[in-house]
Design a protein around this motif. Sequence first.
Motif, PDB file in Angstrom:
ATOM      1  N   SER A  77      31.523  -8.707 -24.877  1.00  0.00           N
ATOM      2  CA  SER A  77      32.120  -8.641 -23.540  1.00  0.00           C
ATOM      3  C   SER A  77      32.945  -7.362 -23.446  1.00  0.00           C
ATOM      4  O   SER A  77      33.101  -6.630 -24.427  1.00  0.00           O
ATOM      5  CB  SER A  77      32.990  -9.868 -23.281  1.00  0.00           C
ATOM      6  OG  SER A  77      32.236 -11.063 -23.356  1.00  0.00           O
ATOM      7  N   ALA A  78      33.500  -7.084 -22.267  1.00  0.00           N
ATOM      8  CA  ALA A  78      34.289  -5.867 -22.077  1.00  0.00           C
ATOM      9  C   ALA A  78      35.485  -5.859 -23.017  1.00  0.00           C
ATOM     10  O   ALA A  78      36.207  -6.848 -23.142  1.00  0.00           O
ATOM     11  CB  ALA A  78      34.757  -5.759 -20.634  1.00  0.00           C
ATOM     12  N   GLY A  79      35.685  -4.742 -23.708  1.00  0.00           N
ATOM     13  CA  GLY A  79      36.811  -4.588 -24.609  1.00  0.00           C
ATOM     14  C   GLY A  79      36.559  -5.072 -26.021  1.00  0.00           C
ATOM     15  O   GLY A  79      37.354  -4.788 -26.923  1.00  0.00           O
ATOM     16  N   GLU A  80      35.467  -5.800 -26.252  1.00  0.00           N
ATOM     17  CA  GLU A  80      35.160  -6.285 -27.595  1.00  0.00           C
ATOM     18  C   GLU A  80      34.461  -5.196 -28.408  1.00  0.00           C
ATOM     19  O   GLU A  80      33.675  -4.413 -27.873  1.00  0.00           O
ATOM     20  CB  GLU A  80      34.287  -7.535 -27.532  1.00  0.00           C
ATOM     21  CG  GLU A  80      35.011  -8.743 -26.952  1.00  0.00           C
ATOM     22  CD  GLU A  80      34.159  -9.993 -26.963  1.00  0.00           C
ATOM     23  OE1 GLU A  80      34.724 -11.096 -26.915  1.00  0.00           O
ATOM     24  OE2 GLU A  80      32.916  -9.868 -27.021  1.00  0.00           O
ATOM     25  N   SER A  86      20.889  -7.637 -16.553  1.00  0.00           N
ATOM     26  CA  SER A  86      20.726  -6.762 -15.386  1.00  0.00           C
ATOM     27  C   SER A  86      21.671  -7.095 -14.244  1.00  0.00           C
ATOM     28  O   SER A  86      21.785  -6.332 -13.289  1.00  0.00           O
ATOM     29  CB  SER A  86      19.281  -6.833 -14.886  1.00  0.00           C
ATOM     30  OG  SER A  86      18.928  -8.178 -14.555  1.00  0.00           O
ATOM     31  N   THR A  87      22.363  -8.237 -14.298  1.00  0.00           N
ATOM     32  CA  THR A  87      23.294  -8.614 -13.240  1.00  0.00           C
ATOM     33  C   THR A  87      24.713  -8.213 -13.610  1.00  0.00           C
ATOM     34  O   THR A  87      25.034  -8.002 -14.777  1.00  0.00           O
ATOM     35  CB  THR A  87      23.241 -10.132 -12.992  1.00  0.00           C
ATOM     36  OG1 THR A  87      23.560 -10.826 -14.209  1.00  0.00           O
ATOM     37  CG2 THR A  87      21.849 -10.548 -12.539  1.00  0.00           C
ATOM     38  N   GLY A  88      25.580  -8.135 -12.607  1.00  0.00           N
ATOM     39  CA  GLY A  88      26.973  -7.797 -12.861  1.00  0.00           C
ATOM     40  C   GLY A  88      27.182  -6.301 -12.992  1.00  0.00           C
ATOM     41  O   GLY A  88      26.271  -5.488 -12.772  1.00  0.00           O
ATOM     42  N   SER A  89      28.385  -5.915 -13.363  1.00  0.00           N
ATOM     43  CA  SER A  89      28.727  -4.508 -13.501  1.00  0.00           C
ATOM     44  C   SER A  89      28.009  -3.891 -14.697  1.00  0.00           C
ATOM     45  O   SER A  89      27.893  -4.507 -15.755  1.00  0.00           O
ATOM     46  CB  SER A  89      30.242  -4.358 -13.669  1.00  0.00           C
ATOM     47  OG  SER A  89      30.612  -3.006 -13.814  1.00  0.00           O
ATOM     48  N   LYS A  90      27.530  -2.670 -14.524  1.00  0.00           N
ATOM     49  CA  LYS A  90      26.846  -1.988 -15.621  1.00  0.00           C
ATOM     50  C   LYS A  90      27.842  -1.643 -16.727  1.00  0.00           C
ATOM     51  O   LYS A  90      28.920  -1.123 -16.460  1.00  0.00           O
ATOM     52  CB  LYS A  90      26.187  -0.711 -15.106  1.00  0.00           C
ATOM     53  CG  LYS A  90      25.096  -0.938 -14.081  1.00  0.00           C
ATOM     54  CD  LYS A  90      24.515   0.379 -13.596  1.00  0.00           C
ATOM     55  CE  LYS A  90      23.452   0.154 -12.537  1.00  0.00           C
ATOM     56  NZ  LYS A  90      22.898   1.451 -12.043  1.00  0.00           N
ATOM     57  N   PRO A  91      27.499  -1.912 -17.968  1.00  0.00           N
ATOM     58  CA  PRO A  91      28.426  -1.637 -19.062  1.00  0.00           C
ATOM     59  C   PRO A  91      28.386  -0.177 -19.508  1.00  0.00           C
ATOM     60  O   PRO A  91      27.317   0.427 -19.625  1.00  0.00           O
ATOM     61  CB  PRO A  91      27.932  -2.548 -20.182  1.00  0.00           C
ATOM     62  CG  PRO A  91      26.461  -2.638 -19.935  1.00  0.00           C
ATOM     63  CD  PRO A  91      26.282  -2.602 -18.440  1.00  0.00           C
ATOM     64  N   ALA A  92      29.567   0.380 -19.744  1.00  0.00           N
ATOM     65  CA  ALA A  92      29.683   1.665 -20.421  1.00  0.00           C
ATOM     66  C   ALA A  92      29.962   1.378 -21.891  1.00  0.00           C
ATOM     67  O   ALA A  92      30.283   0.250 -22.265  1.00  0.00           O
ATOM     68  CB  ALA A  92      30.810   2.487 -19.809  1.00  0.00           C
ATOM     69  N   ALA A 136      28.432 -10.596 -21.369  1.00  0.00           N
ATOM     70  CA  ALA A 136      28.236 -10.043 -22.710  1.00  0.00           C
ATOM     71  C   ALA A 136      26.865  -9.384 -22.839  1.00  0.00           C
ATOM     72  O   ALA A 136      25.871  -9.867 -22.288  1.00  0.00           O
ATOM     73  CB  ALA A 136      28.397 -11.143 -23.758  1.00  0.00           C
ATOM     74  N   HIS A 137      26.838  -8.278 -23.565  1.00  0.00           N
ATOM     75  CA  HIS A 137      25.605  -7.523 -23.793  1.00  0.00           C
ATOM     76  C   HIS A 137      25.446  -7.248 -25.284  1.00  0.00           C
ATOM     77  O   HIS A 137      26.427  -7.115 -26.009  1.00  0.00           O
ATOM     78  CB  HIS A 137      25.642  -6.177 -23.051  1.00  0.00           C
ATOM     79  CG  HIS A 137      25.730  -6.288 -21.565  1.00  0.00           C
ATOM     80  ND1 HIS A 137      24.634  -6.153 -20.740  1.00  0.00           N
ATOM     81  CD2 HIS A 137      26.793  -6.522 -20.754  1.00  0.00           C
ATOM     82  CE1 HIS A 137      25.022  -6.293 -19.474  1.00  0.00           C
ATOM     83  NE2 HIS A 137      26.326  -6.518 -19.463  1.00  0.00           N
ATOM     84  N   PHE A 138      24.199  -7.117 -25.701  1.00  0.00           N
ATOM     85  CA  PHE A 138      23.919  -6.748 -27.092  1.00  0.00           C
ATOM     86  C   PHE A 138      23.951  -5.231 -27.241  1.00  0.00           C
ATOM     87  O   PHE A 138      23.676  -4.491 -26.293  1.00  0.00           O
ATOM     88  CB  PHE A 138      22.565  -7.292 -27.532  1.00  0.00           C
ATOM     89  CG  PHE A 138      22.553  -8.770 -27.765  1.00  0.00           C
ATOM     90  CD1 PHE A 138      22.963  -9.302 -28.984  1.00  0.00           C
ATOM     91  CD2 PHE A 138      22.142  -9.643 -26.763  1.00  0.00           C
ATOM     92  CE1 PHE A 138      22.954 -10.669 -29.204  1.00  0.00           C
ATOM     93  CE2 PHE A 138      22.128 -11.009 -26.970  1.00  0.00           C
ATOM     94  CZ  PHE A 138      22.545 -11.527 -28.194  1.00  0.00           C
TER      95      PHE A 138
END
Length: 257
Positions: free
Chosen positions: A86-89, A124-130, A201-203
């Motif tokens: 997730s963001a920040g992890e 593909s949903t939600g805010s795109k991760p940087a 969460a993204h891989f």
Amino acid sequence: MQKGQALIVILLVLAVALTVGLAVVSRSVTDIGTSTTQEESSRALSAAEAGIEAALAAPMNQQYNSIGVVGIPYSGNSISIPEPLSAGESATIFMTGHDSDGNITEGVGEYSPGSLDLCWGTVSTGSKPAIEASLYYKTAGVYKITRYAYDPDSRGGFTASDTSIGSCPTDHSYLYHKTISGLPSGKILLRVRLLYNGDTAHFVAVSGSSSFPVQGKNITSEATDGSTTRKIEVFQRYPDLAPMLDSAVFSGAGLVK
């Protein structure tokens, strides 16, 4: 006539009694079989768990293959973070090897190429991760860090990523990719952190032109009792770093104000 009717009644009673008796016997046999299977399953599970415990207690680089346990080092030209972030992890990809006690051995088994492919984003949903990638390395006896930041939307002045995922692992459908070039020698570890994706969460994965050092060990323990077999799979990574390292200042010597 009455004797014939009595015979029919007796036969019907015997038929009903036989049916009930067979049903009871069948239920008893089923219960005994179920009980036996549960006991066998419990014993097999306990044996498999004992195998896992034995393998976890063994050195990370030991091929522990007794009592049905197989430990396979987790390495290769592609490394995928087992859990989505997730963001920040943050998560760590080791760029150098470890000894049998799990301690980092600088320069031994180091990933030597000067580039690698960084892949992330699997929803593909939600805010795109940087993504922020921090490379810790040692040169001329001095520990240093260099950071790379990539974003599909170029937010915060980050370098734009691309969608060419031909070099990414195939374990997940990655959305974003960037090749990091000019990597220094003396590489120790790569720390990756996702940004802007909130709770989605993204891989994350990396791939390279040669094999990365062993990251951990896949352990499979299988035990059989009677006709029941139970299998347990565990992934044991080398101990990760404390999250505070992402925001801490590190010096091999004393800090001077």
